[in-house]
Scaffold this motif. Structure first.
Motif, mmCIF file in Angstrom:
data_model
loop_
_atom_site.group_PDB
_atom_site.id
_atom_site.type_symbol
_atom_site.label_atom_id
_atom_site.label_comp_id
_atom_site.label_asym_id
_atom_site.label_seq_id
_atom_site.Cartn_x
_atom_site.Cartn_y
_atom_site.Cartn_z
ATOM 1 N N GLY A 97 0.900 -1.217 -0.135
ATOM 2 C CA GLY A 97 0.025 -0.045 -0.120
ATOM 3 C C GLY A 97 0.855 1.244 0.130
ATOM 4 N N ALA A 98 0.254 2.384 -0.625
ATOM 5 C CA ALA A 98 0.706 3.590 -0.173
ATOM 6 C C ALA A 98 1.857 3.927 -1.086
ATOM 7 C CB ALA A 98 1.159 4.059 1.002
ATOM 8 N N GLY A 99 2.262 3.190 -2.386
ATOM 9 C CA GLY A 99 3.433 3.376 -3.056
ATOM 10 C C GLY A 99 3.518 2.323 -4.355
ATOM 11 N N MET A 100 4.407 2.493 -5.154
ATOM 12 C CA MET A 100 4.529 1.546 -6.306
ATOM 13 C C MET A 100 5.571 0.229 -5.748
ATOM 14 S SD MET A 100 2.535 2.877 -8.255
ATOM 15 C CE MET A 100 2.819 1.694 -9.454
ATOM 16 N N PRO A 117 -0.780 -5.679 -4.948
ATOM 17 C CA PRO A 117 -0.592 -4.188 -4.520
ATOM 18 C C PRO A 117 -2.127 -3.648 -4.399
ATOM 19 C CG PRO A 117 0.544 -4.713 -6.723
ATOM 20 C CD PRO A 117 -0.152 -5.636 -6.513
ATOM 21 N N VAL A 118 -2.282 -2.896 -3.579
ATOM 22 C CA VAL A 118 -3.364 -1.780 -3.484
ATOM 23 C C VAL A 118 -3.138 -0.730 -4.312
ATOM 24 C CG1 VAL A 118 -5.018 -0.413 -1.913
ATOM 25 C CG2 VAL A 118 -3.936 -2.666 -1.177
ATOM 26 N N ILE A 119 -4.032 -0.199 -5.379
ATOM 27 C CA ILE A 119 -3.895 0.713 -6.218
ATOM 28 C C ILE A 119 -5.135 1.734 -6.052
ATOM 29 C CG2 ILE A 119 -2.379 -0.512 -7.738
ATOM 30 C CD1 ILE A 119 -6.020 -0.439 -8.589
ATOM 31 N N ALA A 123 -3.924 3.934 -14.101
ATOM 32 C CA ALA A 123 -2.658 4.059 -14.270
ATOM 33 C C ALA A 123 -1.773 3.131 -13.364
ATOM 34 C CB ALA A 123 -2.049 5.526 -14.187
ATOM 35 N N HIS A 124 -2.029 3.341 -12.223
ATOM 36 C CA HIS A 124 -1.253 2.667 -11.235
ATOM 37 C C HIS A 124 -1.596 0.814 -11.354
ATOM 38 C CE1 HIS A 124 -1.467 5.801 -7.846
ATOM 39 N NE2 HIS A 124 -0.805 5.939 -8.371
ATOM 40 N N ALA A 125 -2.755 0.475 -11.652
ATOM 41 C CA ALA A 125 -3.119 -0.861 -11.767
ATOM 42 C C ALA A 125 -2.374 -1.438 -13.178
ATOM 43 C CB ALA A 125 -4.718 -0.815 -12.159
ATOM 44 N N ALA A 138 -8.351 -2.931 -5.862
ATOM 45 C CA ALA A 138 -8.676 -1.419 -6.250
ATOM 46 C C ALA A 138 -9.336 -0.849 -5.151
ATOM 47 C CB ALA A 138 -9.570 -1.607 -7.572
ATOM 48 N N GLU A 139 -8.884 0.350 -4.417
ATOM 49 C CA GLU A 139 -9.301 0.776 -3.139
ATOM 50 C C GLU A 139 -9.730 2.161 -3.547
ATOM 51 O OE1 GLU A 139 -7.467 0.517 0.883
ATOM 52 O OE2 GLU A 139 -6.992 2.449 0.277
ATOM 53 N N GLY A 140 -11.223 2.379 -3.379
ATOM 54 C CA GLY A 140 -11.601 3.791 -3.595
ATOM 55 C C GLY A 140 -11.503 4.771 -2.402
ATOM 56 N N GLY A 144 -10.769 3.782 4.732
ATOM 57 C CA GLY A 144 -10.266 4.499 5.912
ATOM 58 C C GLY A 144 -8.706 4.734 5.695
ATOM 59 N N GLY A 145 -8.133 5.434 6.351
ATOM 60 C CA GLY A 145 -6.567 5.690 6.079
ATOM 61 C C GLY A 145 -6.161 6.395 4.991
ATOM 62 N N HIS A 146 -5.132 6.098 4.537
ATOM 63 C CA HIS A 146 -4.466 6.680 3.425
ATOM 64 C C HIS A 146 -5.165 6.463 1.917
ATOM 65 C CE1 HIS A 146 -1.639 8.399 0.313
ATOM 66 N NE2 HIS A 146 -1.082 7.237 0.235
ATOM 67 N N ILE A 147 -5.740 7.682 1.183
ATOM 68 C CA ILE A 147 -6.599 6.971 0.029
ATOM 69 C C ILE A 147 -6.313 7.947 -1.284
ATOM 70 C CG2 ILE A 147 -8.613 6.578 1.408
ATOM 71 C CD1 ILE A 147 -9.633 9.646 1.278
#
Ligand code: TUI
Length: 315
Positions: A97-100, A117-119, A123-125, A138-140, A144-147
């Motif tokens: 999470g939170a990066g590449m 990975p959480v994307i 483009a990240h995906a 795929a996190e919309g 909660g947390g960093h979005i």
């Protein structure tokens, strides 16, 4: 109760439900409870000291013989230690999470460890798919947390359209309705965080759980945009002061200093007024504490019943 799909096969689990990786919250006890319930439990490395993380990795294997995962948060100064521990302990699945996650995939894929990975964008995906991700989460921005900035509904559909690897949908999902909606959008699995905070086996402070149970649809706020790391949490004294500082364009260093240690204060010490109570927008739907296995069975049961009902509209 659930046949199988690419996610259950990839992860070797009964139900395509992943427990969100919440720093200070997602430990071996919660991960084992979710995995024993037929989902995929995740230990959040977060900012954990490596010695403590290693103990959690040993502990989870004493509590379950089912697959589990480790989440590596790429903003953490200790993410490389977590990476080496994942390799050393042959963790079945790693989410990031939170990066590449290029370096994580390069290190772990050759060992047979599945990296998911959480994307937060198409483009990240596409980038992580090229790098060798086994699937994506795929996190919309309901999460909660960093979005990121895109909603779960818009993100899940668009990511599903461009990827041939399986997609797991996350953010704003806490029941069978959300699960079925995610499937309709092209996902083959869901990740839930907020609902699992209220699992009986979750060690988060009782005050933290009760803040989620008391929340409604408008209880969360996003702060930290000035820092480049927007974070969703439940409104309290801390978010009010932080928001004021951001409006007055406080220096980055000052904001960083003010925000430091706040998640731990809320989760571990139960200071839910001065701490950061990270939670998704779906908190208003979570109304009780129950065992993780019961949460999983309930969500799958609701989705199944609803699928039958909705199917009949089109008969
Ligand atoms: O990582 C999360 N959720 C988190 S991490 C966290 S700890 C934290 N605490 C304070 C400040 C910042 C973090 C609490 N919640 N979810 C996964 C996620 N990943 N959401 C968004 C992203 C993401 C963002 C940018 C993934 C990739 C990305 O790439 C940027 C780039 O380098 O192009």
């Amino acid at each position: 109760m659930f046949s199988s799909n690419r996610i259950t096969k990839l992860l070797n689990i009964k139900y395509p439900i992943i427990q969100g990786a919440m720093a200070w919250v997602a430990d071996a006890d919660l991960a084992a409870a979710v995995s024993n319930g037929g989902g995929l439990g995740i230990i959040a490395a977060g900012n954990m000291p490596p010695e403590m993380l290693e103990q959690e990795l040993i502990k989870v294997r004493s509590l379950t013989d089912k697959p589990f995962g480790l989440n590596i948060m790429l903003l953490s100064p200790t993410w490389q230690d977590a990476l080496e521990l994942a390799a050393a302990h042959d963790v079945p699945v790693v989410t990031t999470g939170a990066g590449m996650p290029g370096k994580v995939i390069d290190r772990l894929s050759p060992l047979g460890i599945k990296v998911i990975p959480v994307i937060a964008s198409v483009a990240h995906a596409e980038r992580v798919k090229k790098q060798g991700a086994a699937a994506v989460i795929a996190e919309g921005m309901e999460a909660g947390g960093h979005i990121g900035e895109i909603t779960t509904m818009a993100l899940t559909a668009q990511v599903s359209n461009v990827l041939d690897i399986p997609v797991v949908s996350a953010g704003g999902i806490a029941d069978g309705r959300g699960m079925l909606a995610a499937f309709a959008l092209g996902a083959e699995g869901i990740q839930m965080g907020t609902r699992f905070v209220c699992a009986s086996e979750c060690n988060a402070h009782e005050n933290f759980k009760h803040k989620i149970i008391a929340a409604n649809d408008r209880s969360t706020i996003v702060t930290g945009r000035a820092l480049g790391h927007p974070v969703r949490s439940i409104k309290n004294k801390f978010t009010q002061i932080f928001q004021g500082m951001e409006e007055e364009r406080a220096a980055i260093e000052e904001l960083d200093k003010f925000g430091s240690g706040r998640l731990r204060a809320a989760v571990v010490d139960g200071d839910v007024e001065n701490g950061s109570v990270m939670s998704g927008q779906i908190a208003g739907l979570v109304d009780r504490i129950q065992p993780a296995s019961e949460i999983i069975e309930e969500v799958v049961g609701e989705a199944r019943d609803l699928a039958g009902n909705i199917g009949s509209y089109f008969a």
